[in-house]
Design an enzyme around this catalytic site. Structure first.
Site, mmCIF file in Angstrom:
data_model
loop_
_atom_site.group_PDB
_atom_site.id
_atom_site.type_symbol
_atom_site.label_atom_id
_atom_site.label_comp_id
_atom_site.label_asym_id
_atom_site.label_seq_id
_atom_site.Cartn_x
_atom_site.Cartn_y
_atom_site.Cartn_z
ATOM 1 C CB SER A 1 3.990 -7.437 -2.350
ATOM 2 O OG SER A 1 5.252 -6.953 -1.944
ATOM 3 C CE1 TYR B 1 1.690 -4.283 1.322
ATOM 4 C CE2 TYR B 1 3.841 -5.327 1.140
ATOM 5 C CZ TYR B 1 2.795 -4.640 0.566
ATOM 6 O OH TYR B 1 2.846 -4.322 -0.773
#
Ligand code: NAP
Length: 243
Positions: free
Chosen positions: A138, A152
């Site tokens: 990501s 995350y």
């Protein structure tokens, strides 16, 4: 060559788009999922109706026993997995750092990092027909996602490090390992973070002025898996509209 792809977390979002893309390029695919059997069946049906070959299998890929069952099932139904997409990733409601519990941090790491570690290890152990791995990281690995998803982001940083190390360890076996780093992509994951319209809200901050589609990430994953990327390993491709 018989190309057999396992895409983890492929019942929805980027994983589903990747499965459909790979099937259109002649791969036999396994759609892994954890809960949503209806969505997984629908992805399978859409592939099989177009003449492709797709199977689905429910397994929590953060658990070693389930990963082993998943690979064994694919071996029985289709043959050994030749291409692996470690796509599974979760996040929880956005919050600042002080509100992230140890349990939450641990669950994020376990799902987002352990799953890729376990699937990659099982993949490599099972013979010599393996070609390539793509990890779905990501843009958060670069930004750290302060005040929102620090846990995350940290998990995606770890996934990037795993990608780098694995690419070197597996280079002599001719297994390429790369990662994509999506930016803001329209999928269900933003509802899990408590903000279904997140991509729309942040569009003005993206140089290209819009969020991305799951299809656009899938296209990049398919290229990295393909022979066209035969000398690409240990690389990271941002699929983030310039962000
Ligand atoms: P999504 O739409 O929320 O889909 C998540 C998928 O993962 C579903 O198929 C879900 O299965 C499956 N899953 C979750 N936990 C699992 C587990 N333990 N074992 C097996 N399957 C599991 O997610 P997405 O947005 O497509 O994200 C895919 C990847 O892209 C993730 O790694 C995410 O971090 C990354 N990413 C996404 C964005 C974005 O903006 N969307 C941006 C950057 C990176 P069920 O259907 O059964 O629940």
């Amino acid at each position: 060559m018989n190309k057999i792809a396992l895409i983890t977390g492929a019942s929805r979002g980027i994983g589903a788009a990747t499965a459909i893309k790979l099937a259109s390029k002649g791969y036999k695919v396994c759609i892994n999922y954890i809960r949503n059997s209806k969505a997984a069946a629908s992805v399978c049906d859409s592939i099989n109706e177009l003449g492709g070959t797709a199977i689905s299998f429910k397994a929590d890929v953060s658990k070693q026993q389930e990963v082993r069952r998943l690979f064994s099932y694919i071996q029985t139904e289709l043959g050994e997995v030749t291409h692996l997409v470690n796509n599974v990733g979760i996040l929880f409601t956005k919050t600042d750092f002080t509100q992230i519990t140890a349990e939450r941090f641990s669950e994020i790491l376990n799902t987002n990092v352990m799953s890729a570690f376990l699937c990659s290890q099982e993949f490599v152990k099972r013979g010599d027909s393996q070609c390539a791995i793509v990890n779905v990281s990501s843009a958060a690995a670069r930004t750290g996602s302060p005040f929102e998803y620090l846990d995350y982001a940290a998990s995606k940083g770890a996934l990037d490090t795993l990608t780098k190390g694995l690419s070197v360890e597996l280079a002599s076996k001719n297994i390429r390992v790369n990662a994509v780093r999506p930016g803001f992509i329209e999928t269900d994951i933003h509802s899990d973070g408590g903000e279904p319209d997140r991509v729309k809200r942040l569009s003005s901050q993206i140089p290209m002025g819009r969020g991305g589609s799951a299809q656009e990430v899938a296209n990049t994953i398919a290229w990295l898996l393909s022979e066209e990327a035969s000398y690409v390993t240990g690389s990271f491709i941002d699929v983030a509209g310039g962000k």
